[in-house]
Design a protein around this motif. Structure first.
Motif, PDB file in Angstrom:
ATOM      1  N   GLU A  76       0.828  -1.206   0.000  1.00 34.77           N
ATOM      2  CA  GLU A  76       0.000   0.000   0.000  1.00 34.77           C
ATOM      3  C   GLU A  76       0.864   1.258   0.000  1.00 34.77           C
ATOM      4  N   ARG A  77       1.960   1.245   0.769  1.00 36.97           N
ATOM      5  CA  ARG A  77       2.844   2.402   0.817  1.00 36.97           C
ATOM      6  C   ARG A  77       3.524   2.622  -0.538  1.00 36.97           C
ATOM      7  N   LYS A  78       3.958   1.524  -1.173  1.00 37.46           N
ATOM      8  CA  LYS A  78       4.584   1.638  -2.496  1.00 37.46           C
ATOM      9  C   LYS A  78       3.586   2.161  -3.525  1.00 37.46           C
ATOM     10  N   GLU A  79       2.341   1.662  -3.462  1.00 38.13           N
ATOM     11  CA  GLU A  79       1.309   2.141  -4.387  1.00 38.13           C
ATOM     12  C   GLU A  79       1.058   3.628  -4.189  1.00 38.13           C
ATOM     13  N   ARG A  80       0.995   4.055  -2.926  1.00 37.78           N
ATOM     14  CA  ARG A  80       0.763   5.469  -2.628  1.00 37.78           C
ATOM     15  C   ARG A  80       1.933   6.313  -3.132  1.00 37.78           C
ATOM     16  N   SER A  81       3.153   5.871  -2.868  1.00 37.57           N
ATOM     17  CA  SER A  81       4.336   6.608  -3.327  1.00 37.57           C
ATOM     18  C   SER A  81       4.333   6.730  -4.847  1.00 37.57           C
ATOM     19  N   HIS A  82       4.035   5.634  -5.513  1.00 39.00           N
ATOM     20  CA  HIS A  82       3.990   5.655  -6.979  1.00 39.00           C
ATOM     21  C   HIS A  82       2.927   6.634  -7.473  1.00 39.00           C
ATOM     22  N   ARG A  83       1.750   6.563  -6.853  1.00 38.11           N
ATOM     23  CA  ARG A  83       0.651   7.451  -7.251  1.00 38.11           C
ATOM     24  C   ARG A  83       1.038   8.914  -7.062  1.00 38.11           C
ATOM     25  N   LEU A  84       1.668   9.233  -5.928  1.00 38.35           N
ATOM     26  CA  LEU A  84       2.065  10.615  -5.667  1.00 38.35           C
ATOM     27  C   LEU A  84       3.130  11.083  -6.652  1.00 38.35           C
ATOM     28  N   ILE A  85       4.065  10.207  -6.978  1.00 41.45           N
ATOM     29  CA  ILE A  85       5.110  10.573  -7.943  1.00 41.45           C
ATOM     30  C   ILE A  85       4.503  10.828  -9.314  1.00 41.45           C
ATOM     31  N   VAL A  86       3.614   9.939  -9.736  1.00 44.05           N
ATOM     32  CA  VAL A  86       2.988  10.088 -11.055  1.00 44.05           C
ATOM     33  C   VAL A  86       2.160  11.369 -11.109  1.00 44.05           C
ATOM     34  N   LYS A  87       1.378  11.622 -10.075  1.00 48.53           N
ATOM     35  CA  LYS A  87       0.550  12.833 -10.073  1.00 48.53           C
ATOM     36  C   LYS A  87       1.402  14.090  -9.991  1.00 48.53           C
ATOM     37  N   GLY A  88       2.486  14.031  -9.224  1.00 52.93           N
ATOM     38  CA  GLY A  88       3.404  15.170  -9.163  1.00 52.93           C
ATOM     39  C   GLY A  88       4.037  15.438 -10.516  1.00 52.93           C
ATOM     40  N   ALA A  89       4.385  14.352 -11.219  1.00 53.41           N
ATOM     41  CA  ALA A  89       4.971  14.498 -12.555  1.00 53.41           C
ATOM     42  C   ALA A  89       3.956  15.107 -13.512  1.00 53.41           C
ATOM     43  N   GLU A  90       2.704  14.702 -13.405  1.00 58.72           N
ATOM     44  CA  GLU A  90       1.656  15.281 -14.251  1.00 58.72           C
ATOM     45  C   GLU A  90       1.466  16.762 -13.946  1.00 58.72           C
ATOM     46  N   PHE A  91       1.543  17.126 -12.681  1.00 56.54           N
ATOM     47  CA  PHE A  91       1.425  18.542 -12.290  1.00 56.54           C
ATOM     48  C   PHE A  91       2.573  19.340 -12.913  1.00 56.54           C
ATOM     49  N   GLU A  92       3.796  18.791 -12.808  1.00 52.12           N
ATOM     50  CA  GLU A  92       4.968  19.465 -13.370  1.00 52.12           C
ATOM     51  C   GLU A  92       4.870  19.569 -14.888  1.00 52.12           C
ATOM     52  N   LYS A  93       4.302  18.540 -15.504  1.00 54.49           N
ATOM     53  CA  LYS A  93       4.128  18.545 -16.963  1.00 54.49           C
ATOM     54  C   LYS A  93       3.138  19.649 -17.366  1.00 54.49           C
ATOM     55  N   ALA A  94       2.063  19.788 -16.594  1.00 50.74           N
ATOM     56  CA  ALA A  94       1.045  20.798 -16.905  1.00 50.74           C
ATOM     57  C   ALA A  94       1.543  22.206 -16.577  1.00 50.74           C
ATOM     58  N   PHE A  95       2.370  22.303 -15.541  1.00 57.08           N
ATOM     59  CA  PHE A  95       2.888  23.601 -15.098  1.00 57.08           C
ATOM     60  C   PHE A  95       4.413  23.518 -15.007  1.00 57.08           C
ATOM     61  N   PRO A  96       5.111  23.604 -16.149  1.00 56.69           N
ATOM     62  CA  PRO A  96       6.573  23.425 -16.150  1.00 56.69           C
ATOM     63  C   PRO A  96       7.318  24.403 -15.245  1.00 56.69           C
ATOM     64  N   LEU A  97       6.783  25.597 -15.072  1.00 60.42           N
ATOM     65  CA  LEU A  97       7.458  26.580 -14.219  1.00 60.42           C
ATOM     66  C   LEU A  97       7.419  26.175 -12.743  1.00 60.42           C
ATOM     67  N   SER A  98       6.537  25.244 -12.407  1.00 58.96           N
ATOM     68  CA  SER A  98       6.427  24.819 -11.006  1.00 58.96           C
ATOM     69  C   SER A  98       7.712  24.148 -10.516  1.00 58.96           C
ATOM     70  N   ARG A  99       8.545  23.686 -11.452  1.00 60.05           N
ATOM     71  CA  ARG A  99       9.812  23.062 -11.069  1.00 60.05           C
ATOM     72  C   ARG A  99      10.687  24.021 -10.276  1.00 60.05           C
ATOM     73  N   ASP A 100      10.598  25.276 -10.590  1.00 63.04           N
ATOM     74  CA  ASP A 100      11.449  26.287  -9.951  1.00 63.04           C
ATOM     75  C   ASP A 100      10.832  26.877  -8.687  1.00 63.04           C
ATOM     76  N   LEU A 101       9.641  26.436  -8.332  1.00 61.79           N
ATOM     77  CA  LEU A 101       8.979  26.968  -7.141  1.00 61.79           C
ATOM     78  C   LEU A 101       9.422  26.185  -5.902  1.00 61.79           C
ATOM     79  N   GLU A 102       9.436  26.894  -4.786  1.00 58.60           N
ATOM     80  CA  GLU A 102       9.696  26.234  -3.504  1.00 58.60           C
ATOM     81  C   GLU A 102       8.435  25.497  -3.060  1.00 58.60           C
TER      82      GLU A 102
END
Length: 121
Positions: free
Chosen positions: A46-72
């Protein structure tokens, strides 16, 4: 409340009964140990699934908002809070969720229909 006597145990000696009891205790301990191992494995999965899900969703957020990479982190949280507070965004998320739910229900209905027909494909 009286217990019915078990004829199987009536004919056993005290030593046999004690040995049987020890064997049963060890089997119980083994079963409890196996249960604990399975629960631990389940938590890890369950923890691995959650980590994977968070990474994938974070990557999608970064893909949609590329400038977010430079934000704190704090700035990203502010952006997310603004997105969360927008009723327009809530409506979009709700619509996508409902569409996904309908799709899942349709897939389940089709799988049930195939199973009833005997089609395993």
């Amino acid at each position: 409340m009286s217990r019915a006597k078990n004829p199987k145990y009536e004919s056993m000696s005290l030593e046999e009964l004690r040995a049987n009891m020890e064997k049963s205790k060890k089997e119980l301990e083994h079963a409890i140990h196996n249960k604990n191992i399975l629960e631990q494995r389940k938590r890890i999965v369950e923890r691995k699934e959650r980590s994977h899900r968070l990474i994938v969703k974070g990557a999608e957020f970064e893909k949609a908002f590329p400038l977010s990479r430079d934000l704190e982190q704090e700035e990203v949280q502010d952006v997310m809070e603004q997105l969360q507070n927008s009723s327009y965004n809530k409506s979009i998320v709700r619509q996508v969720y409902i569409a996904a739910l309908h799709k899942e229900q349709q897939q389940i209905a089709e799988a049930v229909e195939r199973a009833e027909k005997g089609d395993d494909s």
